[in-house]
Enzyme design. Structure first.
Site, PDB file in Angstrom:
ATOM      1  N   LYS A  36       0.818  -1.218   0.000  1.00 46.90           N
ATOM      2  CA  LYS A  36       0.000   0.000   0.000  1.00 46.90           C
ATOM      3  C   LYS A  36       0.856   1.275   0.000  1.00 46.90           C
ATOM      4  CE  LYS A  36      -1.682   0.719   4.154  1.00 46.90           C
ATOM      5  NZ  LYS A  36      -0.996   1.885   4.693  1.00 46.90           N
ATOM      6  N   THR A  37       1.889   1.316   0.854  1.00 47.43           N
ATOM      7  CA  THR A  37       2.719   2.525   0.946  1.00 47.43           C
ATOM      8  C   THR A  37       3.459   2.759  -0.366  1.00 47.43           C
ATOM      9  OG1 THR A  37       2.996   2.078   3.306  1.00 47.43           O
ATOM     10  CG2 THR A  37       4.491   3.681   2.325  1.00 47.43           C
ATOM     11  N   ASP A 213      -4.850   7.770   3.288  1.00 45.84           N
ATOM     12  CA  ASP A 213      -4.316   6.456   3.653  1.00 45.84           C
ATOM     13  C   ASP A 213      -5.104   5.910   4.850  1.00 45.84           C
ATOM     14  OD1 ASP A 213      -2.664   4.255   3.837  1.00 45.84           O
ATOM     15  OD2 ASP A 213      -1.063   5.312   4.897  1.00 45.84           O
ATOM     16  N   GLU A 214      -5.092   4.591   5.032  1.00 43.16           N
ATOM     17  CA  GLU A 214      -5.785   3.933   6.159  1.00 43.16           C
ATOM     18  C   GLU A 214      -7.235   4.434   6.250  1.00 43.16           C
ATOM     19  OE1 GLU A 214      -4.417   1.508   7.471  1.00 43.16           O
ATOM     20  OE2 GLU A 214      -2.277   1.809   7.756  1.00 43.16           O
ATOM     21  N   GLN A 242      -9.044  -4.535   8.350  1.00 42.49           N
ATOM     22  CA  GLN A 242      -8.115  -4.039   9.371  1.00 42.49           C
ATOM     23  C   GLN A 242      -8.693  -2.841  10.134  1.00 42.49           C
ATOM     24  OE1 GLN A 242      -3.746  -4.211   8.434  1.00 42.49           O
ATOM     25  NE2 GLN A 242      -4.490  -4.437   6.338  1.00 42.49           N
ATOM     26  N   ARG A 606       0.868  -9.605  11.008  1.00 42.36           N
ATOM     27  CA  ARG A 606       2.134  -8.912  11.304  1.00 42.36           C
ATOM     28  C   ARG A 606       3.321  -9.846  11.057  1.00 42.36           C
ATOM     29  NH1 ARG A 606       0.538  -4.922   9.908  1.00 42.36           N
ATOM     30  NH2 ARG A 606      -1.317  -6.139   9.465  1.00 42.36           N
TER      31      ARG A 606
END
Length: 675
Positions: A36-37, A213-214, A242, A606
């Site tokens: 994503k980043t 973002d997010e 998430q 994670r």
């Protein structure tokens, strides 16, 4: 290599589509570990390459660290300074708007931002003025209620109504002290845009391209903030699986709102995971598919199958902590790993004690994420505010903080009068106080008692200007703390607990001792008050943490782990009552279970290479020991992905002898080099 060639080389087809679609609304569903980043940074770099001005781009995210990393990566890609590009958190962007425009809402430009400590102090002060009993002032509960009211999550009615007057007094106090709280950083810009459309139009004309973002973590207010600014070219990136922050206002239904408000949007799904093994992803998919209200997606990995997920059932939390400590040491030796490669994830802060004790016993260096910064504690902020006013009398923000701390009888009416004089004279509050102190008695706007208190306060500040030069800063600070009777003030503020007052006073002692160590350090030639204040201002907690935490095991809550990844992850306490958390389930029912499942999904994703999960058979709760059941989420992991382990049995003398003989035999075998 040109940027276009780089895009084709570095991105998969879905990522490439997300990066090169620049016009119109876009919803990018980005699964865990799906790059994503990379997509966001390449997308902004591509905008700049296509001639879109930096000043027209606004990228909003949720943490300062994420914003900083994003900006650094765009700089690397473009080799540009990016002085006019806005990459910011929602709240920092709100501050930026308010610094420019807040006078339109009746505030002075140099407003202060109250953190949770300041907010509770103002609630307490307001409650005391309104004659609330100490029992009725549950500061945590009231602070949460005020946040819910201000952000629209709750409205007045029923038992809440008893706090309505307190809320109104709190709001008046904020305005009087020229302060805003954390919620105001979003709420006030929305108010500003709605009441001053000409200001909104200015920002809309500037920011033609917006990215968020997010997105699943946005609250209703953050969504409204974005929606007011966005016209057409808006891209949001998120993953409904998430969404784990409903307790602070996040609502993944904003994805649905976005689809409704921008019906011509294009949806792009990123499902290739670059982080985890196939086994870990299959486990995550197996768990999250049990949630009903979600966008269907199936993460997949090109990283190979990897090791099975290991589940342990230790006897109690002490045995669990030993298992984690021994597991870390064993994997370090076996796989030649560093301690920083390990993440130990917990659901509740109460779980840390046993694990920390095991780490200390085993000499494993570790860091615990979260908690209150030392410099954010109220008692520390009070003393630092005194030092700041001594160094700069015109620091209105810190002067307001200490003017009646400890109490000097300078209440809200007096502060209002000081403000009026400052406004009429166009001067600082300090100059206003000096004008009041020196004016003829018949023209004095305050009572004799307040006048005496203002004189005493002025003399105290002037007398302590000796701190500005020379040596012995820590000694002078200690004398000042005694002179203002701060310990007596702590006792009066904590009438039910001498212990609490003493703990807070010991924090001040720690501050003074650290000051003493600093001024006695031969590496620092300038030990003036100015030098000290510069030092603590420049101490960035994020930077300190990053430096100090190199080579340490990461112990943190699952909430704090979001956005991070570790080669090896331990999830501790996978039991009913912890995962899912009993309190959340009791309060929120099925919706809460779905959020707890998303939280478990975040914990699982994670892990890059190995995942070890422990569920105790018994755990101490309060003063008793209770039997535990394994979390329902463990049953949702496909059984073919899991290895269950019994707790290791105690080794008797005969078994120990046999193990030792086997070890000696293995050591005696000649090592054959691999060809």
């Amino acid at each position: 290599m040109s940027l276009e060639e780089d895009l084709k080389d570095k991105l998969n087809p879905e990522q490439y589509r997300a990066v090169t679609t620049l016009e119109g609304p876009i919803l990018i569903i980005a699964g865990a570990g799906s790059g994503k980043t990379r997509v966001i940074t390449y997308r902004i770099a591509n905008m700049l390459e296509k001639g879109i001005p930096q000043s027209a781009i606004l990228a909003l995210t949720f943490t300062n660290k994420a914003a900083r990393e994003m900006e650094e990566r765009i700089k690397e890609l473009t080799n540009k300074k990016l002085q006019n590009l806005t990459v910011s958190t929602f709240h920092a962007f709100g501050v930026r708007i308010l610094r420019q425009e807040i006078e339109a809402l009746g505030y002075r430009p140099n407003f202060s931002i109250y953190d949770e400590t300041d907010k509770k102090a103002l609630i307490k002060e307001t409650g005391q003025e309104l004659k609330f009993t100490a029992d009725a002032l549950d500061l945590y509960k009231i602070s949460v209620l005020f946040s819910d009211i201000k952000t629209g999550r709750k409205s007045w009615g029923g038992e809440n109504d008893m706090y309505r007057q307190l809320y109104e007094g709190y709001q008046e106090g904020l305005k009087l002290y020229n302060a805003v709280d954390f919620d105001d950083l979003i709420v006030l810009p929305i108010t500003l845009f709605k009441t001053h459309p000409e200001i909104l139009q200015r920002y809309k004309e500037r920011f033609k391209y917006i990215m968020v973002d997010e997105f699943q973590d946005t609250s209703h207010q953050q969504y409204e903030f974005m929606h007011l600014l966005a016209e057409r070219n808006v891209a949001v990136v998120g993953d409904d699986d998430q969404s784990i922050y409903s307790w602070r206002g996040a609502d993944y239904q904003n994805i649905v709102n976005f689809e409704t408000d921008f019906p011509e949007l294009k949806e792009i799904r990123l499902e290739q995971n670059y982080r985890s093994t196939g086994t870990i992803l299959a486990a995550a998919n197996g768990v999250i598919k049990n949630n009903s209200n979600r966008k269907d997606k199936e993460l997949w990995s090109g990283n190979g199958t990897g090791k099975p997920i290991e589940i342990y059932m230790p006897e109690n939390e002490a045995a669990e902590a030993d298992f984690i400590a021994e597991g870390i040491q064993g994997i370090c030796a076996e796989e030649k790993r560093n301690y920083a490669d390990f993440g130990v994830l917990i659901r509740a802060n109460t779980q840390t004690r046993a694990i920390e004790e095991a780490f200390l016993e085993a000499n494993i260096p570790y860091t615990v994420s979260g908690g209150t910064s030392f410099f954010e504690r109220k008692e520390i902020k009070d003393i630092i505010s005194y030092l700041r006013v001594i160094a700069n009398h015109d620091d209105d923000i810190n002067l307001i903080r200490i003017l009646n701390t400890p109490r000097r009888g300078i209440g809200r009416v007096a502060i209002q009068q000081i403000n009026e004089v400052a406004k009429n004279m166009s001067c600082s509050l300090w100059d206003s106080i000096q004008a009041i102190v020196s004016c003829p008695p018949e023209e004095c706007p305050v009572s004799d008692a307040v006048l005496d208190s203002l004189k005493e306060f002025s003399e105290l500040i002037e007398k302590n200007k000796t701190m500005l030069g020379g040596k012995g800063l820590s000694k002078k600070v200690r004398e000042m703390v005694d002179e203002i009777n701060y310990f007596d003030f702590l006792i009066s503020e904590n009438p039910k607990s001498d212990k609490a007052a003493r703990f807070k006073y010991m924090n001040i002692e720690s501050l003074i001792k650290s000051m003493e160590q600093w001024e006695n350090n031969p590496n620092y030639s300038d030990t003036s008050l100015y030098a000290y204040l510069n030092r603590i201002t420049l101490l960035s907690r994020d930077d300190m943490d990053e430096e100090e935490n190199q080579g340490k095991v990461n112990l943190m809550t699952v909430h704090a782990s979001k956005g991070l990844e570790f080669p090896v992850v331990f999830i501790a306490g996978a039991e009913e009552g912890l995962m899912p958390h009993a309190h959340a389930v009791e309060e929120g029912g099925d919706a809460a279970v779905e959020e707890e499942r998303r939280l478990f999904y975040v914990a699982v994703t994670r892990a890059q290479n190995r995942l070890l999960i422990s569920a105790c058979r018994q755990r101490r709760r309060m003063a008793s020991t209770v039997d535990c059941e394994p979390s329902r989420f463990l049953d949702e992991i496909p059984s073919n992905l899991v290895e269950y382990h019994e707790p290791s049995k105690e080794v008797n003398e005969e078994m120990a002898h046999e193990l030792l003989q086997n070890m000696l035999k293995n050591m005696a075998k000649p090592r054959v080099p691999k060809l």
